[in-house]
Design a protein around this motif. Structure first.
Motif, mmCIF file in Angstrom:
data_model
loop_
_atom_site.group_PDB
_atom_site.id
_atom_site.type_symbol
_atom_site.label_atom_id
_atom_site.label_comp_id
_atom_site.label_asym_id
_atom_site.label_seq_id
_atom_site.Cartn_x
_atom_site.Cartn_y
_atom_site.Cartn_z
ATOM 1 N N LYS A 163 0.827 -1.201 0.000
ATOM 2 C CA LYS A 163 0.000 0.000 0.000
ATOM 3 C C LYS A 163 0.868 1.260 0.000
ATOM 4 C CE LYS A 163 -4.305 0.170 1.414
ATOM 5 N NZ LYS A 163 -5.504 0.046 2.264
ATOM 6 N N LYS A 164 1.983 1.219 0.724
ATOM 7 C CA LYS A 164 2.822 2.411 0.824
ATOM 8 C C LYS A 164 3.570 2.721 -0.474
ATOM 9 C CE LYS A 164 7.081 0.316 2.599
ATOM 10 N NZ LYS A 164 8.066 0.330 3.701
ATOM 11 N N SER A 165 3.577 1.765 -1.422
ATOM 12 C CA SER A 165 4.279 1.996 -2.692
ATOM 13 C C SER A 165 3.501 2.916 -3.622
ATOM 14 C CB SER A 165 4.504 0.659 -3.404
ATOM 15 O OG SER A 165 3.269 0.123 -3.875
ATOM 16 N N ASN A 166 2.212 3.122 -3.320
ATOM 17 C CA ASN A 166 1.327 3.933 -4.169
ATOM 18 C C ASN A 166 1.116 3.334 -5.555
ATOM 19 O OD1 ASN A 166 0.812 6.010 -2.249
ATOM 20 N ND2 ASN A 166 2.846 6.874 -2.678
ATOM 21 N N ILE A 167 1.341 2.042 -5.677
ATOM 22 C CA ILE A 167 1.068 1.339 -6.936
ATOM 23 C C ILE A 167 -0.403 0.945 -6.939
ATOM 24 C CG2 ILE A 167 1.577 -0.716 -8.302
ATOM 25 C CD1 ILE A 167 4.382 -0.713 -7.045
ATOM 26 N N LYS A 168 -1.124 1.383 -7.971
ATOM 27 C CA LYS A 168 -2.542 1.062 -8.053
ATOM 28 C C LYS A 168 -2.891 0.336 -9.339
ATOM 29 C CE LYS A 168 -3.945 4.797 -5.099
ATOM 30 N NZ LYS A 168 -3.964 6.200 -4.960
ATOM 31 N N ASP A 169 -2.002 0.403 -10.320
ATOM 32 C CA ASP A 169 -2.252 -0.252 -11.596
ATOM 33 C C ASP A 169 -0.915 -0.730 -12.152
ATOM 34 O OD1 ASP A 169 -3.428 -1.175 -13.871
ATOM 35 O OD2 ASP A 169 -4.427 0.710 -14.387
ATOM 36 N N TRP A 170 -0.982 -1.563 -13.205
ATOM 37 C CA TRP A 170 0.235 -2.126 -13.790
ATOM 38 C C TRP A 170 1.212 -1.030 -14.223
ATOM 39 C CZ3 TRP A 170 0.927 -7.047 -12.883
ATOM 40 C CH2 TRP A 170 -0.164 -7.930 -12.825
ATOM 41 N N LYS A 171 0.690 0.052 -14.770
ATOM 42 C CA LYS A 171 1.562 1.116 -15.279
ATOM 43 C C LYS A 171 2.364 1.771 -14.160
ATOM 44 C CE LYS A 171 -1.862 4.906 -15.198
ATOM 45 N NZ LYS A 171 -2.870 4.184 -14.409
ATOM 46 N N ASP A 172 1.874 1.650 -12.923
ATOM 47 C CA ASP A 172 2.558 2.264 -11.782
ATOM 48 C C ASP A 172 3.808 1.491 -11.348
ATOM 49 O OD1 ASP A 172 0.522 4.173 -11.710
ATOM 50 O OD2 ASP A 172 -0.695 2.960 -10.344
ATOM 51 N N LEU A 173 4.054 0.341 -11.985
ATOM 52 C CA LEU A 173 5.253 -0.442 -11.643
ATOM 53 C C LEU A 173 6.532 0.206 -12.184
ATOM 54 C CD1 LEU A 173 4.020 -4.107 -12.307
ATOM 55 C CD2 LEU A 173 4.576 -3.090 -10.092
ATOM 56 N N GLY A 197 0.414 -2.909 -18.865
ATOM 57 C CA GLY A 197 0.569 -1.535 -18.408
ATOM 58 C C GLY A 197 1.328 -0.655 -19.377
ATOM 59 N N GLY A 198 1.648 -1.194 -20.552
ATOM 60 C CA GLY A 198 2.357 -0.403 -21.557
ATOM 61 C C GLY A 198 3.832 -0.211 -21.246
#
Length: 375
Positions: A163-173, A197-198
């Motif tokens: 949760k603390k990574s602020n990753i919410k979708d594949w593109k956020d990786l 995620g492109g």
């Protein structure tokens, strides 16, 4: 006759991370092996120092009496299993219900936590038959093991972000650190998600870890995300709480284009030299597989007793599995469905540069053997 339970340690010089020691009983099992399919799901982390140690099998109830027609000659066979409902249960039931005795087999059950080290052991002659997850299928396509049965279809590979990574979708990786046992079905799901995620794999800091190390790194916050599978996902949920996990996706995210079969493979040399022993094993395995499907609760209890994996974790794995009985498996072999599954997986391996081309599945899947043995 009880299973001769062996704990196999692979040939790499890498050690399991000290973080693994902090995990619960489920992950402490990783210290005895390598890293599904397995896999469970056929994962593939590097193994610790080479060596092999023998331990007594857990106590088990007396197996069912074999019929009078059981073969008089008892053939020894070394079988690689993984400590879960896919890779262990058919072996446990084969022993408990007398299917191996009926087939005239003495099974040495050898514990692994990943597919690639199993293939190494087959190449050295230490293993005759093994359970693998989807991630190790490319090694069969390379001619290192013939697939003789489909254990099940896996839906338990998942990518979890903190949760603390602020990753919410594949593109956020993008730019984030992800722990994954490479060469596993977990890595396959991760790569599909990265593409969805492109992004390209080079956009993500992908760190190769063994199973216990990946879970420990996630729990301790040393990685932003992890690509792992059931029942280890249950351990993560237990350690950090579901509310602190962001699930990016699992196998079902990529259905129906990609299906993830878990398989039983045989050492090609062993198949050539002792085809009748392989047929005996396949007959016993099919009976155990059908029994597992009809008696899940009992199968969970017996598997937990043998593997020392908590029943709750095994139950969670059952919920992420599509089982295939003998009748349905025969149909899938006959109509070519099985070949399509594997050839689609190979496309992922080609994209990931594990294969140079898609190999026709009939080159490494022993369809005729299954249809000959299972009526």
């Amino acid at each position: 006759m009880y299973l001769n339970m062996l704990s196999f340690i692979g040939k790499s010089k890498r050690k399991l991370t000290t973080g693994a020691l902090l995990l619960s009983t489920l992950l402490m099992l990783s210290a005895c092996g390598t890293n599904g399919s397995g896999a469970s799901a056929g994962g593939s982390a590097p193994a610790p120092d080479a060596g092999k140690s023998q331990a007594a099998a857990p106590a088990a109830s007396a197996p069912a009496q074999a019929p009078a027609s059981a073969p008089k000659d008892v053939a020894p066979i070394n079988v690689a299993y993984m400590p879960d409902m896919h890779g262990a249960t058919p072996i446990v039931l084969g022993e408990e219900k007398g299917y191996f005795k009926e087939a005239g087999l003495k099974v040495n059950a050898v514990k692994f936590l990943s597919g690639p080290p199993e293939f190494q052991a087959m190449a050295s002659g230490d293993i005759d038959i093994a359970y693998i997850g989807p991630g190790a299928t490319f090694l069969s396509a390379q001619g290192k093991g013939n697939i003789i049965a489909i254990d099940s279809l896996n839906t338990g590979d998942m990518v979890y972000a903190t949760k603390k990574s602020n990753i919410k979708d594949w593109k956020d990786l993008k730019g984030k650190t992800v722990g994954v046992p490479k060469g596993t079905s977990g890595e396959m799901i991760l790569n599909l998600g990265i593409e969805k995620g492109g992004l390209k794999p080079s956009d993500v800091n992908i760190v190769n870890m063994d199973v216990a190390g990946a879970v420990s790194a996630y729990v301790s916050g040393k990685v932003d995300a992890v690509a792992i599978w059931s029942p280890y996902t249950a351990e993560i949920e237990k350690q950090v709480g579901k509310d602190n996990i962001v699930k990016l996706g699992d196998n079902k995210t990529f259905f129906p284009e990609y299906v993830f079969p878990q398989s039983w493979v045989v050492n090609p040399k062993f198949l050539k030299e002792k085809p009748e022993v392989v047929e005996r094993f396949l007959q016993a395995w099919a009976k155990a597989n059908d029994y597992r499907m009809k008696n899940i609760d009992e199968s969970i209890k017996l598997t937990a007793k043998f593997t020392q994996v908590p029943e709750d974790s095994l139950k969670a794995q059952v919920e992420t599995t599509e089982w295939i009985d003998s009748k349905k498996q025969i149909d899938y072999f006959k109509d070519g469905t099985v070949f399509k599954w594997y050839e689609n997986l190979e496309k992922l391996f080609v994209a990931g540069e594990k294969l140079t081309e898609v190999v026709p599945a009939d080159k490494f899947v022993s369809k005729d053997l299954y249809l000959k043995v299972i009526k």
